[in-house]
Design a protein around this motif. Structure first.
Motif, mmCIF file in Angstrom:
data_model
loop_
_atom_site.group_PDB
_atom_site.id
_atom_site.type_symbol
_atom_site.label_atom_id
_atom_site.label_comp_id
_atom_site.label_asym_id
_atom_site.label_seq_id
_atom_site.Cartn_x
_atom_site.Cartn_y
_atom_site.Cartn_z
ATOM 1 N N TYR A 18 41.650 33.206 38.373
ATOM 2 C CA TYR A 18 41.515 34.146 37.262
ATOM 3 C C TYR A 18 42.689 35.123 37.289
ATOM 4 O O TYR A 18 43.036 35.672 38.334
ATOM 5 C CB TYR A 18 40.216 34.937 37.362
ATOM 6 C CG TYR A 18 38.972 34.153 37.010
ATOM 7 C CD1 TYR A 18 38.306 34.376 35.818
ATOM 8 C CD2 TYR A 18 38.463 33.181 37.879
ATOM 9 C CE1 TYR A 18 37.154 33.667 35.486
ATOM 10 C CE2 TYR A 18 37.322 32.461 37.565
ATOM 11 C CZ TYR A 18 36.667 32.706 36.364
ATOM 12 O OH TYR A 18 35.542 31.993 36.040
ATOM 13 N N SER A 19 43.279 35.350 36.137
ATOM 14 C CA SER A 19 44.366 36.325 36.036
ATOM 15 C C SER A 19 43.800 37.677 35.605
ATOM 16 O O SER A 19 42.713 37.754 35.022
ATOM 17 C CB SER A 19 45.430 35.856 35.039
ATOM 18 O OG SER A 19 44.874 35.762 33.735
ATOM 19 N N ARG A 20 44.556 38.720 35.908
ATOM 20 C CA ARG A 20 44.128 40.060 35.527
ATOM 21 C C ARG A 20 44.602 40.386 34.105
ATOM 22 O O ARG A 20 45.732 40.091 33.744
ATOM 23 C CB ARG A 20 44.704 41.095 36.495
ATOM 24 C CG ARG A 20 44.228 40.940 37.925
ATOM 25 C CD ARG A 20 44.923 41.953 38.811
ATOM 26 N NE ARG A 20 44.565 41.797 40.214
ATOM 27 C CZ ARG A 20 45.107 42.510 41.200
ATOM 28 N NH1 ARG A 20 46.041 43.411 40.922
ATOM 29 N NH2 ARG A 20 44.724 42.311 42.443
ATOM 30 N N LYS A 21 43.728 41.036 33.355
ATOM 31 C CA LYS A 21 44.088 41.527 32.038
ATOM 32 C C LYS A 21 43.967 43.051 32.071
ATOM 33 O O LYS A 21 42.861 43.579 32.227
ATOM 34 C CB LYS A 21 43.162 40.935 30.975
ATOM 35 C CG LYS A 21 43.556 41.336 29.563
ATOM 36 C CD LYS A 21 42.614 40.695 28.548
ATOM 37 C CE LYS A 21 43.005 41.109 27.130
ATOM 38 N NZ LYS A 21 42.089 40.518 26.124
ATOM 39 N N PRO A 22 45.100 43.771 32.000
ATOM 40 C CA PRO A 22 45.061 45.225 32.189
ATOM 41 C C PRO A 22 44.141 45.910 31.185
ATOM 42 O O PRO A 22 44.032 45.516 30.026
ATOM 43 C CB PRO A 22 46.523 45.646 31.983
ATOM 44 C CG PRO A 22 47.321 44.407 32.197
ATOM 45 C CD PRO A 22 46.459 43.283 31.733
ATOM 46 N N ASN B 53 46.014 23.042 32.863
ATOM 47 C CA ASN B 53 47.475 22.876 32.980
ATOM 48 C C ASN B 53 48.207 24.209 33.101
ATOM 49 O O ASN B 53 49.332 24.379 32.626
ATOM 50 C CB ASN B 53 48.027 22.067 31.799
ATOM 51 C CG ASN B 53 47.490 20.655 31.770
ATOM 52 O OD1 ASN B 53 47.316 20.028 32.818
ATOM 53 N ND2 ASN B 53 47.212 20.153 30.589
ATOM 54 N N SER B 54 47.532 25.169 33.742
ATOM 55 C CA SER B 54 48.168 26.437 34.085
ATOM 56 C C SER B 54 47.540 26.949 35.377
ATOM 57 O O SER B 54 46.492 26.448 35.806
ATOM 58 C CB SER B 54 48.002 27.469 32.961
ATOM 59 O OG SER B 54 46.645 27.845 32.827
ATOM 60 N N TYR B 55 48.170 27.956 35.982
ATOM 61 C CA TYR B 55 47.682 28.478 37.261
ATOM 62 C C TYR B 55 48.117 29.934 37.407
ATOM 63 O O TYR B 55 49.019 30.406 36.715
ATOM 64 C CB TYR B 55 48.235 27.653 38.428
ATOM 65 C CG TYR B 55 49.718 27.825 38.652
ATOM 66 C CD1 TYR B 55 50.192 28.657 39.668
ATOM 67 C CD2 TYR B 55 50.659 27.188 37.849
ATOM 68 C CE1 TYR B 55 51.556 28.832 39.874
ATOM 69 C CE2 TYR B 55 52.010 27.354 38.044
ATOM 70 C CZ TYR B 55 52.455 28.173 39.058
ATOM 71 O OH TYR B 55 53.799 28.361 39.259
ATOM 72 N N VAL B 56 47.444 30.643 38.317
ATOM 73 C CA VAL B 56 47.812 32.029 38.608
ATOM 74 C C VAL B 56 48.258 32.118 40.063
ATOM 75 O O VAL B 56 47.636 31.536 40.948
ATOM 76 C CB VAL B 56 46.635 32.997 38.337
ATOM 77 C CG1 VAL B 56 45.419 32.667 39.202
ATOM 78 C CG2 VAL B 56 47.057 34.446 38.566
ATOM 79 N N TYR C 67 48.940 38.908 36.898
ATOM 80 C CA TYR C 67 48.583 39.149 35.501
ATOM 81 C C TYR C 67 48.950 37.981 34.579
ATOM 82 O O TYR C 67 48.702 38.048 33.376
ATOM 83 C CB TYR C 67 49.274 40.420 34.990
ATOM 84 C CG TYR C 67 48.841 41.659 35.707
ATOM 85 C CD1 TYR C 67 47.741 42.391 35.290
ATOM 86 C CD2 TYR C 67 49.523 42.103 36.835
ATOM 87 C CE1 TYR C 67 47.331 43.546 35.963
ATOM 88 C CE2 TYR C 67 49.125 43.247 37.516
ATOM 89 C CZ TYR C 67 48.024 43.965 37.076
ATOM 90 O OH TYR C 67 47.620 45.085 37.754
ATOM 91 N N THR C 68 49.545 36.916 35.095
ATOM 92 C CA THR C 68 50.064 35.835 34.258
ATOM 93 C C THR C 68 49.541 34.483 34.719
ATOM 94 O O THR C 68 49.509 34.201 35.919
ATOM 95 C CB THR C 68 51.605 35.826 34.298
ATOM 96 O OG1 THR C 68 52.096 37.112 33.923
ATOM 97 C CG2 THR C 68 52.157 34.771 33.353
ATOM 98 N N CYS C 69 49.150 33.662 33.738
ATOM 99 C CA CYS C 69 48.832 32.254 34.010
ATOM 100 C C CYS C 69 50.087 31.433 33.710
ATOM 101 O O CYS C 69 50.490 31.307 32.547
ATOM 102 C CB CYS C 69 47.669 31.790 33.142
ATOM 103 S SG CYS C 69 46.077 32.524 33.566
ATOM 104 N N PHE C 70 50.697 30.902 34.720
ATOM 105 C CA PHE C 70 51.947 30.161 34.566
ATOM 106 C C PHE C 70 51.667 28.710 34.179
ATOM 107 O O PHE C 70 50.756 28.084 34.742
ATOM 108 C CB PHE C 70 52.759 30.195 35.859
ATOM 109 C CG PHE C 70 53.183 31.574 36.260
ATOM 110 C CD1 PHE C 70 54.286 32.177 35.686
ATOM 111 C CD2 PHE C 70 52.469 32.282 37.214
ATOM 112 C CE1 PHE C 70 54.677 33.446 36.051
ATOM 113 C CE2 PHE C 70 52.844 33.560 37.592
ATOM 114 C CZ PHE C 70 53.954 34.148 37.003
ATOM 115 N N PRO C 71 52.438 28.133 33.245
ATOM 116 C CA PRO C 71 52.220 26.731 32.858
ATOM 117 C C PRO C 71 52.712 25.779 33.944
ATOM 118 O O PRO C 71 53.687 26.060 34.650
ATOM 119 C CB PRO C 71 53.043 26.583 31.579
ATOM 120 C CG PRO C 71 54.119 27.630 31.703
ATOM 121 C CD PRO C 71 53.509 28.770 32.443
#
Length: 612
Positions: free
Chosen positions: A428-432, A448-451, A458-462
């Motif tokens: 799970y990514s953080r959402k400020p 197809n993304s990861y944190v 704060y970002t889910c990278f592809p």
């Protein structure tokens, strides 16, 4: 393993003088009664020469060289306990006692350990942990990594807290092997990193590393070799010295190699021998990097000729004073006369390694001026135990709950929660939310993304094109190419079906060829019908090239054969349908066009055109 167990078993019945073991209570420096006992191990003596002993005897420390710094460490523990007992806020209605032993040997001081882990003078190895109540609630010491590693398994197997003040070996950080071990000094890892930082700061790259034959030095050398890789530093000479080693020859080798920077990572006895030998051998203008064990040694600066050997760079912890300690020592020395009489009695009826004949002779100034490197570490160790016990007994400002009895393995309740947001689950990514970085909501990363929390929480990278991931992933996985193998059940079913179809088509082809000149076959299409059957057979054969790992030949055969022959088959079906529906009508309405179609074999031209 069996031999070691037998030796420990024998040590339970053998003391210094092969008489019955007794652990009496006394009012000396070594013992103090209290509601809870703390164990203490300090080197009041040091062994200068190792002698081989072939029986499992406990070493009698008082027969060896005195160590006033060890006695100062003992007094720091006594001072901390007295300070806690006088406190009205820490363990308010609880008194701490202690049982202290002189611990001078790396391998032959087990009697004190057996005393600590015993219950009413006996040890029951298979007793359940919740029924186990050893003599001490926790202990501190001993000084030195080798001594600590030797005794730590006996202490930590019962989850007795071992709060150490002087063992820096990185191996002791292994919580699986030493679950109840903690320390109030940095590990060798930090010390080695600082030494390497100093060497790199001055631009040196040709150094020697001298240590002792113990866990402290061997651990330090291993880390040193590990961390100097890719730094440009060359370890030109290394040696682990014993007490009986030829120090003179070692230093001559270093001098011949033109090494001007020498790291002395050894316990004090060895370091003192190295420096004294350097003075005697007239070794000059070297840089000596001292580890924390001897950096604050009080004896070496007084040695005649110490200034000629070069520069000594010492690394040690920041020294913190202990307010009230000096007054405690002066008060203790004023009662020396009464203690001297007791010391003489103890020498005759002594408990093994709980006697110190030279200690009463030390003045307050001699004790206070000893090496203070480990004073605060000991003080912190005792207070660490006291605060832990304070929490276990659920103490408030006025009293502690004495029942139920505290056990060594009990623990500092849960840590209170004081965070703006609950930490996100993995994936799970953080959402400020708002202006503060501590406040956020958690968002599940899509497929197809990861944190990566170390990179950016704060970002889910592809993922890359060659990778994939499920929802809520912390890393991408490499795509795996799966082939339909010949041996799989689905493959076998398809191949059996294709084989049956091929056999059926061949049978029909043979039947049509045998009756080729009959009106029925001619009306069905004649030679075009035979072509269709042959194309279907070839298309079916191409199925067998779709299994297994694709190769250039297999791909060519399965794609080209199927595409070519199946196209011909479809073209034949198209022409045949056209002939049935349109050609006969064309003969009546457009006779010339029909004549051209028949004369020039229009059906075959159409098939060739469609195939090409």
């Amino acid at each position: 393993m069996l031999l070691s167990r037998i030796c420990v078993f024998l040590l339970c019945f053998i003391n210094c003088s092969f008489s019955k073991i007794s652990w009496p209570h006394s009012t000396s420096d070594f013992s103090l009664e209290g509601d809870y006992l703390l164990g203490g191990l300090f080197a009041l003596h040091e062994i200068d020469q190792v002698t081989s002993i072939f029986t499992p005897e406990t070493t009698e420390c008082f027969r060896h060289s005195t160590s006033a710094s060890g006695y100062q460490m003992l007094q720091v523990m006594r001072f901390a306990v007295e300070e806690i007992n006088n406190s009205t806020t820490l363990l308010p209605n609880i008194s701490l006692g202690y049982d202290i032993f002189d611990h001078c040997s790396n391998t032959k001081n087990f009697l004190s350990i057996l005393s600590f882990v015993s219950k009413n003078g006996s040890i029951k190895p298979k007793e359940k942990l919740n029924n186990y109540q050893p003599k001490v609630i926790a202990l501190t010491g001993p000084y030195g990594s080798t001594r600590t590693i030797t005794i730590a398994p006996l202490i930590t197997m019962g989850l007795i807290p071992l709060v150490n003040y002087g063992a820096s070996s990185y191996a002791l950080s292994n919580k699986i092997q030493y679950p109840s071990f903690i320390r109030t000094v940095p590990s060798n890892k930090d010390m080695i990193e600082m030494i390497i930082h100093i060497i790199r700061w001055f631009g040196w790259n040709w150094v020697a590393f001298l240590g002792s034959q113990d866990s402290y030095s061997s651990d330090g050398l291993k880390l040193f070799n590990k961390y100097i890789s890719n730094t440009g530093i060359c370890l030109a000479y290394q040696e682990g010295l014993s007490l009986n080693a030829n120090y003179s020859q070692t230093l001559k080798k270093i001098d011949m190699l033109n090494i001007n920077v020498i790291v002395v990572f050894a316990v004090p006895q060895y370091a003192v021998n190295i420096i004294k030998t350097a003075i005697a051998e007239n070794i000059r203008d070297k840089v000596w990097i001292a580890s924390e064990t001897w950096a604050m040694n009080q004896q070496l600066p007084r040695e005649p000729g110490i200034g000629k050997i070069g520069t000594v760079i010492g690394i040690t912890e920041r020294l913190l004073s202990l307010p009230g300690f000096d007054q405690f020592i002066y008060k203790d020395r004023r009662t020396i006369n009464g203690y001297s009489t007791e010391s003489n009695v103890q020498s005759k009826n002594k408990t093994c390694n709980q006697v110190c004949d030279y200690c009463p002779l030390l003045t307050a100034e001699e004790i206070i001026n000893e090496n203070p490197s480990f004073s605060f570490a000991i003080y912190a160790a005792i207070y660490t135990i006291a605060h832990a016990l304070h929490n276990v007994l659920q103490c408030d400002m006025n009293e502690c709950h004495k029942n139920p009895k505290a056990k060594p393995y009990m623990h500092s309740s849960k840590v209170p929660f004081s965070n703006c947001s609950v930490e996100c689950k993995p994936g799970y990514s953080r959402k400020p939310e708002g202006f503060h970085s501590c406040c956020f909501t958690c968002k599940k990363c899509p497929r197809n993304s990861y944190v990566d929390y170390s990179r950016d929480p704060y970002t889910c990278f592809p993922c890359l094109e060659s990778e994939w991931s499920d929802e809520g992933s912390t890393a991408c996985k490499t795509r795996i190419v799966v082939y339909l193998e010949f041996a799989e059940i689905s493959s076998i079913i398809v191949m059996l079906s294709a084989t049956c179809l091929i056999i059926l088509l061949i049978a029909i082809l043979c039947l049509f060829a045998y009756n080729f000149n009959t009106p029925v076959v001619k009306s069905a299409g004649g030679s075009m019908c035979l072509l269709m059957l042959m194309c279907l057979i070839m298309s079916s054969i191409s199925v067998f090239f779709f299994f297994g790992k694709p190769t250039f030949v297999f791909c060519l055969l399965r794609n080209a054969i199927f595409a070519f022959f199946f196209t011909i088959c479809i073209s034949c079906l198209t022409v045949r349908s056209f002939q049935i529906i349109c050609v006969f009508k064309m003969a009546a309405q457009f006779p010339k066009l029909h004549s051209l179609w028949v004369k020039h074999n229009g059906q075959w031209l159409f098939i060739m055109d469609q195939t090409c």
